[in-house]
Design a protein around this motif. Structure first.
Motif, short mmCIF file in Angstrom:
data_model
loop_
_atom_site.label_atom_id
_atom_site.label_comp_id
_atom_site.label_asym_id
_atom_site.label_seq_id
_atom_site.Cartn_x
_atom_site.Cartn_y
_atom_site.Cartn_z
N GLU A 183 0.84 -1.20 0.00
CA GLU A 183 0.00 0.00 0.00
C GLU A 183 0.88 1.25 0.00
OE1 GLU A 183 -3.38 0.02 -0.10
OE2 GLU A 183 -3.32 -2.15 -0.25
N SER A 184 0.39 2.33 -0.57
CA SER A 184 1.11 3.61 -0.58
C SER A 184 1.38 4.09 0.84
CB SER A 184 0.33 4.67 -1.35
OG SER A 184 0.26 4.34 -2.71
N ALA A 185 0.47 3.81 1.77
CA ALA A 185 0.66 4.21 3.16
C ALA A 185 1.89 3.52 3.76
CB ALA A 185 -0.58 3.88 3.98
N TYR A 186 2.18 2.30 3.32
CA TYR A 186 3.37 1.58 3.80
C TYR A 186 4.64 2.29 3.33
CZ TYR A 186 6.58 -2.33 4.63
OH TYR A 186 7.62 -3.12 5.04
N ILE A 187 4.64 2.80 2.10
CA ILE A 187 5.78 3.57 1.58
C ILE A 187 5.98 4.79 2.47
CG2 ILE A 187 6.71 4.86 -0.39
CD1 ILE A 187 6.46 1.82 -0.91
N ALA A 188 4.91 5.50 2.77
CA ALA A 188 5.00 6.69 3.62
C ALA A 188 5.53 6.32 5.00
CB ALA A 188 3.63 7.36 3.73
N GLN A 189 5.10 5.20 5.55
CA GLN A 189 5.57 4.75 6.86
C GLN A 189 7.08 4.49 6.82
OE1 GLN A 189 3.87 1.05 8.22
NE2 GLN A 189 4.79 1.22 10.25
N LEU A 190 7.55 3.82 5.78
CA LEU A 190 8.98 3.53 5.66
C LEU A 190 9.80 4.81 5.53
CD1 LEU A 190 8.95 0.42 3.28
CD2 LEU A 190 9.24 0.46 5.77
N VAL A 191 9.28 5.79 4.80
CA VAL A 191 9.96 7.07 4.67
C VAL A 191 9.96 7.78 6.03
CG1 VAL A 191 9.87 9.37 3.60
CG2 VAL A 191 9.52 7.31 2.19
N ASP A 192 8.83 7.80 6.71
CA ASP A 192 8.73 8.46 8.02
C ASP A 192 9.69 7.84 9.03
OD1 ASP A 192 6.77 10.16 7.06
OD2 ASP A 192 5.10 9.06 7.96
N PHE A 221 12.57 -13.21 8.34
CA PHE A 221 12.85 -13.22 9.78
C PHE A 221 11.65 -12.80 10.63
CE2 PHE A 221 16.95 -12.52 7.65
CZ PHE A 221 17.65 -13.61 8.15
N ASP A 222 10.51 -12.58 10.00
CA ASP A 222 9.33 -12.11 10.71
C ASP A 222 9.72 -10.90 11.58
OD1 ASP A 222 6.64 -12.08 11.42
OD2 ASP A 222 6.96 -13.39 13.15
N ALA A 223 10.46 -9.97 10.96
CA ALA A 223 11.08 -8.87 11.69
C ALA A 223 10.20 -7.63 11.73
CB ALA A 223 12.42 -8.52 11.03
N SER A 224 10.27 -6.94 12.85
CA SER A 224 9.60 -5.65 12.99
C SER A 224 10.40 -4.60 12.22
CB SER A 224 9.56 -5.25 14.47
OG SER A 224 10.88 -5.04 14.95
N LEU A 225 9.81 -3.44 12.00
CA LEU A 225 10.54 -2.37 11.29
C LEU A 225 11.79 -1.93 12.04
CD1 LEU A 225 7.69 -0.24 9.67
CD2 LEU A 225 9.19 -1.92 8.61
N PRO A 226 11.77 -1.79 13.38
CA PRO A 226 13.03 -1.44 14.07
C PRO A 226 14.11 -2.51 13.88
CG PRO A 226 11.17 -0.93 15.49
CD PRO A 226 10.63 -1.70 14.30
N ALA A 227 13.72 -3.79 13.87
CA ALA A 227 14.69 -4.85 13.64
C ALA A 227 15.23 -4.79 12.22
CB ALA A 227 14.06 -6.21 13.92
N VAL A 228 14.36 -4.51 11.26
CA VAL A 228 14.81 -4.37 9.87
C VAL A 228 15.78 -3.19 9.74
CG1 VAL A 228 14.04 -3.79 7.53
CG2 VAL A 228 12.82 -5.51 8.85
N ALA A 229 15.51 -2.10 10.43
CA ALA A 229 16.40 -0.94 10.39
C ALA A 229 17.79 -1.33 10.87
CB ALA A 229 15.84 0.20 11.23
#
Length: 107
Positions: free
Chosen positions: A34-43, A76-84
């Motif tokens: 979703e476009s909202a996911y792109i915005a979340q990753l940018v944020d 890895f079923d990773a959260s965004l902080p883990a991916v970062a």
């Protein structure tokens, strides 16, 4: 007895060359998010547009980074902080490898 087969149909494909850009909606569509996911990753600082004015524009590097994010989350079923953290470590490994002399050459 015949083995099962899988058929994949590609309806549209294109390559991004230098100077080719995707807007956020096109990037989302290319990665089936979703476009909202792109915005979340940018944020959250995981993805940075190559251009921000007049609108976000993403190139092949950002497309590859988004796909890497997707793979890390899925594998890895990773959260965004883990991916970062994983991305930071992978970027550092790549930077350090760039400091090594090319293989086969002795200094």
């Amino acid at each position: 007895m015949s083995s099962p087969t899988t058929t994949v149909v590609i309806t549209q494909a294109s390559c991004l060359g230098e100077g080719d850009w995707l807007d956020a909606a096109e990037l989302a569509r290319a990665c089936q998010v979703e476009s909202a996911y792109i915005a979340q990753l940018v944020d959250e600082g995981l993805l940075a547009p190559a251009q921000t004015e007049p609108a976000w524009r993403f190139g092949s590097d950002e497309l590859a980074r988004l796909r890497r994010i997707q793979r890390l989350r899925a594998d890895f079923d990773a959260s965004l902080p883990a991916v970062a953290l994983m991305l930071d470590l992978l970027d550092e490994v790549e930077r350090l490898r760039g400091l090594l002399p090319p293989a086969g050459r002795h200094g």
